[in-house]
Design an enzyme around this catalytic site. Structure first.
Site: not given
Length: 454
Positions: A159, A375, A431
């Site tokens: 991320s 995601d 994600h």
């Protein structure tokens, strides 16, 4: 050995050692410290590489993420114990998790201004400050564990570490050039769903909604007409993009339409996993010692809440040698009020940092979900466009595009740009690929990163 963890609460027997404690990151200031958690490799740790794992947020706990992503344990369903993870990355490497920057969970400072991880004058200052602190941490960590100093080093995470890890990597390489004492044997980067060019990803999110018929044609065209003219060749990283009020309202309207909800019930967390309902804290009975439910057979949406409960057990905090300052707030994996951050930092362009690393022969592996899966925070199509732009600037050709497999099953697509840059997609999950697709993530790490480096 003062940092050795004898045993976590409810932990099964293991054949490797674990360590945790604070490390001061400023020689002039007492009480400016980052917490670390170090896990030795299951076999022959002195011959295995070292992986530094960081998590994004910004401000989330990398130490906490160890118990949901690449670490050796996951929290049991009753949230009072641990069970071994089948595909922990410590099967083939040593793992170091760092809560960074200051204000991330148990990492603390006695200086209140240290919790303000932002700067109103220049958005570059915050990342520079984080890099400097992490550089100091790594130098001091190697003083504690000098035997690992000459081992191959990899920086990894997911991320927002698309910002943190490339900057840290360049800081380590710069230190190698300037210092005669500390030399970091950096070999490569492993990044999951990394953020590189957020403003473009925000626009591509709308394409995601439209491609899955989550918004209608009229709303889609209004948004595309209103958005600023930003593309791969027109990305001003040093200037915060001021989306118009009309654009913001249209995007919020798109979020509501995509998730078939209203403003009162809308949760931004849905963007992390588009198709799985979030685990509501009121629905999970872990606070009453009742077995926690699994929302989905494929993705355990409630696991982060179990980690949160487990980390707030006093005996667990004692095992970590953590929370020595008796912080007034409860441990929470992400987004606590004590952590302040300049949102403009997210708009930085990370392609120059990646370019500098590739020019110094640092290999980079990136893995993400297949476009159209769960995601929508960092859509895959955007990242692939960014990497193609990066390869174009370095005059690197796309040398291979094929499917990759694990255990005779198709895992996704693999793109190779020359000898230094790999991009792999992963089917399913969300994600947090390392949590939702642990086997595939481990396969990418062991087969396409570690083996590739050799």
């Amino acid at each position: 050995m003062n940092d050795l963890i004898s045993r976590f609460s409810g932990q099964p027997d293991v054949n490797f050692r674990q360590f945790a404690r604070y490390i001061d990151v400023d020689k002039n200031v007492v009480g400016r410290s980052l917490l670390y958690y170090f896990v030795e490799a299951e076999k022959n740790p002195l011959t295995q590489p070292l992986i530094v794992w960081l998590i994004g947020g910004p401000g989330c706990s990398s130490v906490g993420d160890a118990f949901g992503s690449v670490g050796p344990f996951i929290v049991t369903k009753d949230a009072h114990g641990l069970q071994k993870k089948l595909f922990s990355w410590n099967k083939v490497s040593n793992l170091l998790f760092i809560d960074s920057p200051i204000g991330s969970k148990w990492s603390y400072s006695n200086t209140s201004s240290d919790y303000n991880n932002k700067d109103d004058i220049t958005i570059f200052n915050c990342l520079f400050r984080i890099d400097k602190i992490l550089l100091t941490f790594m130098q001091k960590w190697y003083e504690k564990y000098p035997v690992f100093k000459w081992k191959d080093l990899y920086l990894a995470g997911s991320s927002f570490v698309g910002h943190i890890v490339p900057n840290l990597a360049n800081a380590l390489l710069d230190d190698n050039k300037q210092s005669k004492q500390s030399k970091f044997n950096l070999k490569g980067l492993i990044l999951g769903n990394p953020m590189f060019r957020k403003k473009l990803d925000d626009i591509i999110k709308i394409d995601f909604f439209f491609s899955w018929e989550m918004i209608n044609n009229s709303l889609y065209n209004k948004i595309k007409k209103e958005c600023n003219a930003i593309d791969e060749n027109n990305y001003f990283s040093s200037i915060k993009t001021n989306w118009s009020p009309k654009y913001k309202n249209l995007v919020f309207e798109a979020d509501l339409a995509a998730f078939e909800t209203d403003a009162h019930n809308y949760s931004p967390q849905k963007l992390f996993d588009v198709f799985h309902p979030p685990c509501a804290e009121i629905d999970i009975k872990i606070y009453f010692s009742v077995q926690a439910p699994i929302v989905s057979a494929e993705v355990d949406m409630c696991h982060p809440l179990r980690v949160q409960f487990y980390f707030n057990l006093p005996k667990v905090q004692k095992s970590f040698h953590g929370n020595q300052t008796n912080l007034s707030y409860r441990w929470k994996g992400c987004f606590t009020a004590n952590f302040k951050y300049n949102e403009a930092d997210k708009d930085l362009d990370m392609l120059p940092e990646l370019k500098n690393l590739l020019q110094q022969s640092i290999r980079i592996t990136i893995f993400m979900l297949v476009f159209g899966d769960q995601d929508d925070i960092i859509p895959i199509e955007g990242t692939l466009q960014h990497l193609k732009k990066l390869a174009e600037e370095l005059n690197i050709k796309l040398t291979k595009e094929e499917t990759w497999s694990f255990r005779t099953k198709e895992g996704g697509l693999k793109y190779e740009f020359g000898d230094l840059l790999k991009f792999l997609t992963v089917k399913g999950g969300n994600h947090h690929v390392t949590s939702s697709r642990p086997l595939q993530s481990f396969s990418i790490f062991s087969n396409f990163t570690i083996n590739w480096m050799y």
